[in-house]
Design an enzyme around this catalytic site. Structure first.
Site, PDB file in Angstrom:
ATOM      1  N   HIS A  18      38.785  21.326  46.785  1.00  0.00           N
ATOM      2  CA  HIS A  18      39.548  20.923  45.484  1.00  0.00           C
ATOM      3  C   HIS A  18      40.380  19.627  46.239  1.00  0.00           C
ATOM      4  O   HIS A  18      40.370  18.720  45.472  1.00  0.00           O
ATOM      5  CB  HIS A  18      40.635  21.883  45.345  1.00  0.00           C
ATOM      6  CG  HIS A  18      39.965  23.165  44.635  1.00  0.00           C
ATOM      7  ND1 HIS A  18      40.117  24.229  45.047  1.00  0.00           N
ATOM      8  CD2 HIS A  18      39.250  23.273  43.483  1.00  0.00           C
ATOM      9  CE1 HIS A  18      39.638  25.196  44.215  1.00  0.00           C
ATOM     10  NE2 HIS A  18      38.796  24.433  43.256  1.00  0.00           N
ATOM     11  N   LYS A  42      41.443  36.835  34.451  1.00  0.00           N
ATOM     12  CA  LYS A  42      40.696  36.759  35.529  1.00  0.00           C
ATOM     13  C   LYS A  42      41.135  37.536  36.867  1.00  0.00           C
ATOM     14  O   LYS A  42      40.266  37.412  37.682  1.00  0.00           O
ATOM     15  CB  LYS A  42      40.658  35.209  35.839  1.00  0.00           C
ATOM     16  CG  LYS A  42      39.487  34.531  35.235  1.00  0.00           C
ATOM     17  CD  LYS A  42      38.848  32.993  35.747  1.00  0.00           C
ATOM     18  CE  LYS A  42      38.026  32.478  34.965  1.00  0.00           C
ATOM     19  NZ  LYS A  42      37.696  31.055  35.802  1.00  0.00           N
ATOM     20  N   ARG A  91      29.834  20.533  42.658  1.00  0.00           N
ATOM     21  CA  ARG A  91      29.180  20.356  43.932  1.00  0.00           C
ATOM     22  C   ARG A  91      27.595  20.460  44.147  1.00  0.00           C
ATOM     23  O   ARG A  91      26.998  19.845  44.733  1.00  0.00           O
ATOM     24  CB  ARG A  91      29.704  21.800  44.529  1.00  0.00           C
ATOM     25  CG  ARG A  91      31.287  21.824  44.787  1.00  0.00           C
ATOM     26  CD  ARG A  91      31.508  23.030  44.978  1.00  0.00           C
ATOM     27  NE  ARG A  91      31.492  23.848  43.704  1.00  0.00           N
ATOM     28  CZ  ARG A  91      31.910  25.192  43.173  1.00  0.00           C
ATOM     29  NH1 ARG A  91      32.882  25.645  44.178  1.00  0.00           N
ATOM     30  NH2 ARG A  91      31.625  25.736  42.205  1.00  0.00           N
ATOM     31  N   SER A 129      36.251  29.014  45.742  1.00  0.00           N
ATOM     32  CA  SER A 129      37.437  29.742  45.999  1.00  0.00           C
ATOM     33  C   SER A 129      36.783  31.509  46.159  1.00  0.00           C
ATOM     34  O   SER A 129      37.324  32.129  46.843  1.00  0.00           O
ATOM     35  CB  SER A 129      38.277  29.758  44.840  1.00  0.00           C
ATOM     36  OG  SER A 129      38.678  28.611  44.649  1.00  0.00           O
TER      37      SER A 129
HETATM   38  O1  PNS Z   1      38.553  26.258  38.487  1.00  0.00           O
HETATM   39  P1  PNS Z   1      37.856  26.907  37.236  1.00  0.00           P
HETATM   40  O2  PNS Z   1      38.238  28.322  37.030  1.00  0.00           O
HETATM   41  O3  PNS Z   1      36.305  26.718  37.014  1.00  0.00           O
HETATM   42  O4  PNS Z   1      38.655  26.160  35.873  1.00  0.00           O
HETATM   43  C1  PNS Z   1      38.113  26.564  34.768  1.00  0.00           C
HETATM   44  C2  PNS Z   1      38.983  25.731  33.464  1.00  0.00           C
HETATM   45  C3  PNS Z   1      40.604  26.024  33.894  1.00  0.00           C
HETATM   46  C4  PNS Z   1      38.969  24.157  33.618  1.00  0.00           C
HETATM   47  C5  PNS Z   1      38.576  26.285  32.188  1.00  0.00           C
HETATM   48  O5  PNS Z   1      38.512  27.731  32.168  1.00  0.00           O
HETATM   49  C6  PNS Z   1      39.446  25.790  31.041  1.00  0.00           C
HETATM   50  O6  PNS Z   1      39.440  24.754  30.935  1.00  0.00           O
HETATM   51  N1  PNS Z   1      40.153  26.776  30.449  1.00  0.00           N
HETATM   52  C7  PNS Z   1      41.236  26.524  29.379  1.00  0.00           C
HETATM   53  C8  PNS Z   1      40.690  27.045  27.914  1.00  0.00           C
HETATM   54  C9  PNS Z   1      39.843  25.860  27.134  1.00  0.00           C
HETATM   55  O7  PNS Z   1      40.363  24.838  26.952  1.00  0.00           O
HETATM   56  N2  PNS Z   1      38.766  26.378  26.735  1.00  0.00           N
HETATM   57  C10 PNS Z   1      37.948  25.485  25.813  1.00  0.00           C
HETATM   58  C11 PNS Z   1      37.177  24.481  26.545  1.00  0.00           C
HETATM   59  S1  PNS Z   1      35.813  25.124  27.192  1.00  0.00           S
END
Ligand code: PNS
Length: 168
Positions: A18, A42, A91, A129
């Protein structure tokens, strides 16, 4: 006009992968807002407050990087922060499907906001993570994969769990 990018994620916990993306992004954009998802469903290892504290310490020296958190739709947060770009790290091929779906959904919700992908250094291309937590939980060494403060917190947390037999 200043270009602000949002770098969203769970950051449970932040890894050096990150950090690599944030450091690349801060050279490209005027400002990066790290957006931590407050995701109680989560069941994160680190509470939002601790994830935010860690991130603030780690990016403290970078003046054009700030830390915030969000709930609900990412696109609403991006709009509210006056940003036009979402940054995501990519990645391996295995990331692609999930990122592809999220990007297209976000494009549908707000066509004016673009998602930009960046690849971390190959040294971090396998770091996540989830894996870092698994290795630390099983007593493995995560030095070099996460900032030193995170390694200390992980070791402390999992040592406590091993002693207490619970999540800690
Ligand atoms: O690091 P991560 O867990 O892969 O991040 C995921 C994240 C936070 C980017 C994703 O879960 C997110 O954007 N969540 C907010 C909900 C949302 O906007 N959903 C609709 C679009 S897919």
């Amino acid at each position: 006009m200043k270009l602000t990018a949002v770098f969203p994620g769970t950051f449970d916990p932040i890894t050096n992968g990150h950090l690599d993306i944030i450091s690349r992004g801060r050279d490209l954009f005027d400002r990066i807002v790290i957006a931590i998802l407050r995701n109680p469903d989560k069941d994160p290892l680190f509470a939002l407050e601790e994830r935010a504290e860690i991130l603030k310490t780690v990016v403290g020296p970078w003046s054009n990087v700030e830390v915030d958190s969000f709930d609900g739709l990412l696109i609403d947060f991006v709009r509210a922060r006056g940003a036009r770009v979402i940054v995501r790290g990519l990645r391996a091929l295995s990331d692609f499907e999930y990122e592809f779906q999220m990007t297209l959904m976000n494009q549908r919700l707000e066509p004016g906001i673009q998602t930009v992908f960046m690849m971390p250094s190959e040294a971090y291309s396998y770091v996540s993570s989830r894996l870092v937590k698994e290795v630390a939980r099983l007593g493995g060494d995560v030095t070099g994969l996460v900032p030193p403060d995170v390694a200390t917190r992980l070791n402390r947390r999992f040592a406590g769990m091993r002693r207490g037999g619970g999540r800690g």
